[in-house]
Design a protein around this motif. Structure first.
Motif, PDB file in Angstrom:
ATOM      1  N   TYR A   5     -52.715 -39.479  47.829  1.00  0.00           N
ATOM      2  CA  TYR A   5     -52.721 -41.039  47.945  1.00  0.00           C
ATOM      3  C   TYR A   5     -53.151 -41.617  49.411  1.00  0.00           C
ATOM      4  O   TYR A   5     -53.595 -42.874  49.226  1.00  0.00           O
ATOM      5  CB  TYR A   5     -51.227 -41.516  47.615  1.00  0.00           C
ATOM      6  N   THR A   7     -55.803 -41.943  51.182  1.00  0.00           N
ATOM      7  CA  THR A   7     -57.196 -42.073  51.518  1.00  0.00           C
ATOM      8  C   THR A   7     -57.782 -43.360  52.426  1.00  0.00           C
ATOM      9  O   THR A   7     -56.873 -44.047  52.386  1.00  0.00           O
ATOM     10  CB  THR A   7     -57.995 -41.997  50.372  1.00  0.00           C
ATOM     11  N   ASP A   9     -59.897 -45.115  51.850  1.00  0.00           N
ATOM     12  CA  ASP A   9     -60.074 -46.183  51.168  1.00  0.00           C
ATOM     13  C   ASP A   9     -58.801 -47.075  50.736  1.00  0.00           C
ATOM     14  O   ASP A   9     -58.927 -48.224  50.659  1.00  0.00           O
ATOM     15  CB  ASP A   9     -60.908 -45.837  49.797  1.00  0.00           C
ATOM     16  N   ASN A  10     -57.844 -46.280  50.360  1.00  0.00           N
ATOM     17  CA  ASN A  10     -56.556 -46.929  49.887  1.00  0.00           C
ATOM     18  C   ASN A  10     -55.898 -47.750  51.273  1.00  0.00           C
ATOM     19  O   ASN A  10     -55.359 -48.758  51.071  1.00  0.00           O
ATOM     20  CB  ASN A  10     -55.637 -45.941  49.600  1.00  0.00           C
ATOM     21  N   LYS A  13     -57.716 -50.840  51.792  1.00  0.00           N
ATOM     22  CA  LYS A  13     -57.393 -51.915  50.836  1.00  0.00           C
ATOM     23  C   LYS A  13     -56.182 -52.760  51.127  1.00  0.00           C
ATOM     24  O   LYS A  13     -55.940 -53.760  51.154  1.00  0.00           O
ATOM     25  CB  LYS A  13     -57.346 -51.248  49.519  1.00  0.00           C
ATOM     26  N   ASN A 141     -46.471 -52.755  46.306  1.00  0.00           N
ATOM     27  CA  ASN A 141     -47.365 -52.648  46.869  1.00  0.00           C
ATOM     28  C   ASN A 141     -47.241 -52.005  48.371  1.00  0.00           C
ATOM     29  O   ASN A 141     -48.502 -52.213  49.376  1.00  0.00           O
ATOM     30  CB  ASN A 141     -47.939 -54.109  47.283  1.00  0.00           C
ATOM     31  N   MET A 144     -47.264 -46.799  48.950  1.00  0.00           N
ATOM     32  CA  MET A 144     -48.181 -45.729  49.723  1.00  0.00           C
ATOM     33  C   MET A 144     -47.582 -45.374  51.135  1.00  0.00           C
ATOM     34  O   MET A 144     -47.245 -44.203  51.485  1.00  0.00           O
ATOM     35  CB  MET A 144     -49.516 -46.078  49.870  1.00  0.00           C
TER      36      MET A 144
END
Length: 285
Positions: A5, A7, A9-10, A13, A141, A144
């Motif tokens: 999880y 990454t 990209d994550n 974001k 939210n 992660m």
């Protein structure tokens, strides 16, 4: 980054969303008070003992907001810290430092609290083979980063979300018409949808453990809210055929006794939903 999880990209974001929430149309306090192009420096001051977490993320936040900021990490995630330690130094635009300060601190204070609690609980069971797991009892939210903090503190991440593992809890079993019905329906669903997901089943008593063993086709048996004598008997019955997870109301006081029952895993929701933020600040130098 070893966890799937985590990454780039994550993380990007998350940072974009968090900055939008906090900065919005602009940091008007800073824009109003500071002359344009003022340069400055600040350091991250640790004010209490614990396990530091979120330093790598802090560097990403600073550099995402202003690529010209210079960030020097003086410690690494997972290090033991004490009052007076300096975690990092950041220099460049004073406005950029001020605007990103609160997001960095909010993330690091909570992540460090979770890493500290995870480390503390792990020390209580290190003489056993039992591994400490987190749960989905996380902040919306922010999951992660909370699960990342658990990993930094030495714990293991359970499933990340509803999509990456089957967990048949008591309500699933009751609505499905029993353990055998729930397991068989799940196996058919996975086959029909060409999915390869592990199956875990929650059991509330020894009779339900026996039903899982009779039905088969699972990966993990959860032993929920069982006292130690019952849990030991459940582990004996399972006999290593499936992995075992203890769950339900396990506290710092009972953790050691539960681990000594011989379970493979203990899941503790309090790792992420019941922590006190570590005292950290960012001070101009």
């Amino acid at each position: 980054m070893k966890n799937s999880y985590l990454t780039q990209d994550n993380l990007q974001k998350f940072i974009k969303s968090a900055l939008l929430e906090d900065v919005g149309t602009g940091d008007h306090s800073t824009l109003a008070a500071l002359p344009e192009n003022v340069q400055g420096a600040a350091q991250l001051l640790i004010k209490e003992e614990g396990i530091i977490a979120g330093l790598d993320l802090a560097k990403m936040i600073f550099e995402h907001y202003d690529p010209h900021l210079q960030v020097e990490l003086l410690l690494k995630d997972g290090d033991k810290v004490k009052a007076g330690d300096i975690g990092l130094k950041v220099s460049g635009s004073a406005a950029s430092i001020l605007t990103t300060e609160r997001l960095v601190l909010n993330c690091m204070q909570r992540m460090s609290a979770i890493a500290t609690k995870t480390y503390k609980l792990n020390q209580l069971i290190k003489h056993t083979r039992t591994k400490l797991l987190d749960t989905r009892k996380t902040t919306p939210n922010f999951r992660m980063l909370e699960k990342w903090a658990v990993a930094i503190g030495g714990g293991q991440n359970h499933r990340f979300a509803l999509y990456d593992m089957i967990m048949l809890k008591d309500n699933h079993v009751d609505f499905a018409g029993g353990i055998a019905a729930a397991i068989k329906a799940t196996q058919e669903y996975l086959k029909a949808n060409k999915l390869k997901l592990k199956i875990e089943v929650e059991t509330r008593n020894l009779d339900e453990v026996k039903q899982v063993l009779e039905t088969g086709g699972v990966d993990v048996i959860m032993l929920d809210n069982m006292d130690c004598p019952t849990m030991k008997e459940a582990v004996r019955l399972i006999g290593g055929k499936y992995k075992t997870e203890a769950s339900g109301g396990i506290t710092e006081e009972t953790l050691k006794d539960v681990a000594e029952c011989g379970v493979d895993f203990i899941s503790v929701g309090a790792l992420t939903h019941h922590v006190k933020s570590l005292d950290i600040s960012l001070k101009a130098v």
